[in-house]
Design a protein around this motif. Structure first.
Motif, short mmCIF file in Angstrom:
data_model
loop_
_atom_site.label_atom_id
_atom_site.label_comp_id
_atom_site.label_asym_id
_atom_site.label_seq_id
_atom_site.Cartn_x
_atom_site.Cartn_y
_atom_site.Cartn_z
N MET A 72 0.93 -1.38 -0.10
CA MET A 72 -0.10 0.10 -0.04
C MET A 72 1.06 1.14 0.08
O MET A 72 1.91 1.25 0.74
N SER A 73 0.39 2.37 -0.74
CA SER A 73 1.23 3.52 -0.85
C SER A 73 0.17 4.47 -0.97
O SER A 73 -0.84 4.53 -1.51
N LEU A 74 0.71 5.51 0.31
CA LEU A 74 -0.34 6.73 0.45
C LEU A 74 0.10 7.84 -0.39
O LEU A 74 -0.20 9.10 -0.14
N ARG A 75 0.98 7.77 -1.28
CA ARG A 75 1.59 8.84 -2.02
C ARG A 75 0.66 9.39 -2.98
O ARG A 75 0.22 8.45 -3.77
N VAL A 76 0.33 10.60 -3.20
CA VAL A 76 -0.60 11.13 -4.11
C VAL A 76 0.11 12.26 -5.07
O VAL A 76 0.93 12.81 -4.59
N ASP A 77 -0.60 12.08 -6.21
CA ASP A 77 -0.12 13.35 -7.21
C ASP A 77 -0.85 14.42 -6.73
O ASP A 77 -2.13 14.50 -7.12
N ARG A 78 -0.45 15.58 -6.40
CA ARG A 78 -1.03 16.81 -5.97
C ARG A 78 -1.84 17.29 -7.24
O ARG A 78 -2.90 17.86 -6.96
N ARG A 79 -1.05 17.43 -8.43
CA ARG A 79 -2.00 18.05 -9.20
C ARG A 79 -3.08 17.32 -9.75
O ARG A 79 -4.01 17.76 -10.13
N ALA A 80 -2.94 15.96 -9.78
CA ALA A 80 -4.23 14.99 -10.15
C ALA A 80 -5.22 15.23 -8.94
O ALA A 80 -6.63 15.22 -9.38
N VAL A 81 -4.85 15.22 -7.71
CA VAL A 81 -5.88 15.47 -6.80
C VAL A 81 -6.61 16.91 -6.97
O VAL A 81 -7.96 17.19 -6.76
N SER A 82 -5.68 17.70 -7.04
CA SER A 82 -6.19 19.27 -7.63
C SER A 82 -7.30 19.42 -8.67
O SER A 82 -8.32 19.76 -8.52
N VAL A 83 -6.92 18.65 -9.72
CA VAL A 83 -7.92 18.55 -10.75
C VAL A 83 -9.17 17.67 -10.50
O VAL A 83 -10.36 18.26 -10.94
N ALA A 84 -9.05 16.71 -9.65
CA ALA A 84 -10.26 15.85 -9.41
C ALA A 84 -11.10 16.72 -8.61
O ALA A 84 -12.52 16.79 -8.72
N VAL A 85 -10.54 17.58 -7.65
CA VAL A 85 -11.28 18.42 -6.83
C VAL A 85 -12.01 19.48 -7.55
O VAL A 85 -13.37 19.83 -7.44
N LEU A 86 -11.28 20.10 -8.46
CA LEU A 86 -11.85 21.19 -9.43
C LEU A 86 -12.84 20.59 -10.23
O LEU A 86 -14.05 21.21 -10.33
N LEU A 87 -12.93 19.28 -10.89
CA LEU A 87 -13.76 18.75 -11.73
C LEU A 87 -15.01 18.58 -10.87
O LEU A 87 -16.39 18.51 -11.42
N THR A 88 -14.82 18.01 -9.62
CA THR A 88 -16.03 17.70 -8.67
C THR A 88 -16.76 19.10 -8.50
O THR A 88 -17.91 18.84 -8.65
N ALA A 89 -16.03 19.93 -8.20
CA ALA A 89 -16.72 21.10 -7.75
C ALA A 89 -17.62 21.87 -9.13
O ALA A 89 -18.74 22.36 -9.07
N SER A 90 -16.79 21.51 -10.22
CA SER A 90 -17.46 22.02 -11.56
C SER A 90 -18.59 21.14 -11.85
O SER A 90 -19.77 21.97 -12.21
N ALA A 91 -18.57 20.00 -11.55
CA ALA A 91 -20.02 19.35 -12.06
C ALA A 91 -21.09 19.54 -10.77
O ALA A 91 -22.24 19.42 -11.34
N PHE A 92 -20.86 19.78 -9.97
CA PHE A 92 -21.93 20.32 -8.79
C PHE A 92 -22.26 21.44 -9.28
O PHE A 92 -23.59 21.69 -9.13
N VAL A 93 -21.53 22.49 -9.53
CA VAL A 93 -22.10 23.92 -10.03
C VAL A 93 -23.00 23.57 -11.23
O VAL A 93 -24.06 24.49 -11.36
N LEU A 94 -22.28 22.94 -12.20
CA LEU A 94 -23.05 22.71 -13.31
C LEU A 94 -24.42 22.18 -13.19
O LEU A 94 -25.42 22.54 -13.86
#
Length: 333
Positions: free
Chosen positions: A1-23
């Motif tokens: 198991m690895s807990l390392r995450v790609d910060r850019r990928a996480v940021s893009v996922a959060v941004l897309l989630t927020a965009s989907a909610f607003v839309l």
């Protein structure tokens, strides 16, 4: 198991989630009876007026939820096929699975005059059979990317001919109904389409996401994946089966929505700048693209509302031409 995450990928996922909610909120409030975004949120939370509650929860919410789920299913399935084939053209649109669903649905509509539920079942069965046929025809000591794409394109041509034959043999009423289904639309969607699609996504999304690490290793080649302990053929078969089921479930719910599965993974990969399938971001990007297309189909053409499949086809065709030119310049085709 690895807990390392790609910060850019996480940021893009959060941004897309927020965009989907607003839309989604804006789309629920759009229509002949407009509702302000804050009133939409208040109604969803159970504090709206009876009129707003009927419009939001009974009329518009199912359509938006179907758009979210269909977009996510197509985006994630497209990411799987592009990673498995290691080819940006490895999309369910081009591999024939959508056409298989169309043949199954048209057989039920034209030959049996089936109900909406029977049409959905026919689309599921047709897409699954087409996927199995393409896999078996492309299999030769494993699955090679370009062979899978070429077999899929050939299968698509055959299935398109079958679709045209069925339409020419149909009566006027059945032919009109078949053409409406083939266009791909979110109009008239209700909770009867939401719950089965939600159940399929709830089962298959974790299956695909749980194999994301193996999928990244498989992009390095079968030999490297074997050396790293990945059961390549079993993993590939499982992922392709899950992606085919997602594609056919999406087609059963909304008809053949074109090019979302092709464009969403590529856009997600360009935003994250990360290797691998980018499965989660591809699914979120698919939801955002379909919500934007649905809004455009309702509002960008004045009083004439277009089926969302027309909008995705127009935009996706331009994107496909651009992708082909880019791949040709890079010397990959």
């Amino acid at each position: 198991m690895s807990l390392r995450v790609d910060r850019r990928a996480v940021s893009v996922a959060v941004l897309l989630t927020a965009s989907a909610f607003v839309l989604a909120v804006l789309l629920i409030g759009t229509g002949d009876f407009p509702i302000a975004p804050w009133d939409v949120v208040r109604t969803v939370l159970g504090n709206g007026s009876p009129a707003d509650d009927f419009i939001v929860n009974d009329l518009r919410m199912p359509r938006v939820l179907v758009a979210l789920l269909v977009g996510a299913a197509l985006g994630m399935s497209g990411a799987v096929f592009q990673s498995v084939s290691r080819n940006p053209l490895g999309s369910p649109d081009l591999l024939g699975f959508g056409y298989g669903s169309a043949v199954g649905a048209l057989v039920v509509i034209i030959l049996f005059n089936g109900s909406a539920g029977a049409v959905a079942v026919g689309a599921l069965v047709g897409g699954l059979l087409a996927g199995i046929a393409v896999y078996l025809l492309a299999y030769k000591k494993g699955i090679q990317g370009y062979r899978l794409v070429l077999v899929g394109i050939g299968a698509s041509a055959v299935l398109v001919a079958v679709i045209q034959y069925l339409i020419t043999k149909a009566q006027l009423v059945e032919a009109s109904r078949a053409l409406v289904w083939l266009t791909g639309s979110l109009a008239g969607r209700d909770w009867a389409q939401v719950w089965p699609l939600l159940a399929v996504c709830a089962v298959l999304f974790p299956v695909i996401l749980g194999h994301g690490r193996a999928l990244r290793m498989m992009e390095m080649g079968d030999d490297a994946a074997y050396a790293l302990g990945v059961p390549v053929e079993r993993t590939r078969l499982l992922l392709m089966l899950a992606a085919i089921l997602l594609t056919t479930a999406a087609s059963a719910a909304a008809g053949p929505i074109s090019f979302i599965a092709l464009a969403a993974p590529q856009l997600a990969r360009r935003l994250t700048r990360s290797p691998g399938g980018n499965l989660l971001t591809a699914g979120l990007m698919g939801s955002v693209l379909l919500l934007v297309s649905d809004w455009a189909s309702q509002r960008a053409f004045g009083a004439d509302q277009l089926p969302v499949g027309v909008v995705t086809g127009l935009v996706g065709g331009v994107y496909l031409l651009w992708l082909l030119v880019t791949e040709r310049k890079a010397g990959r085709i």
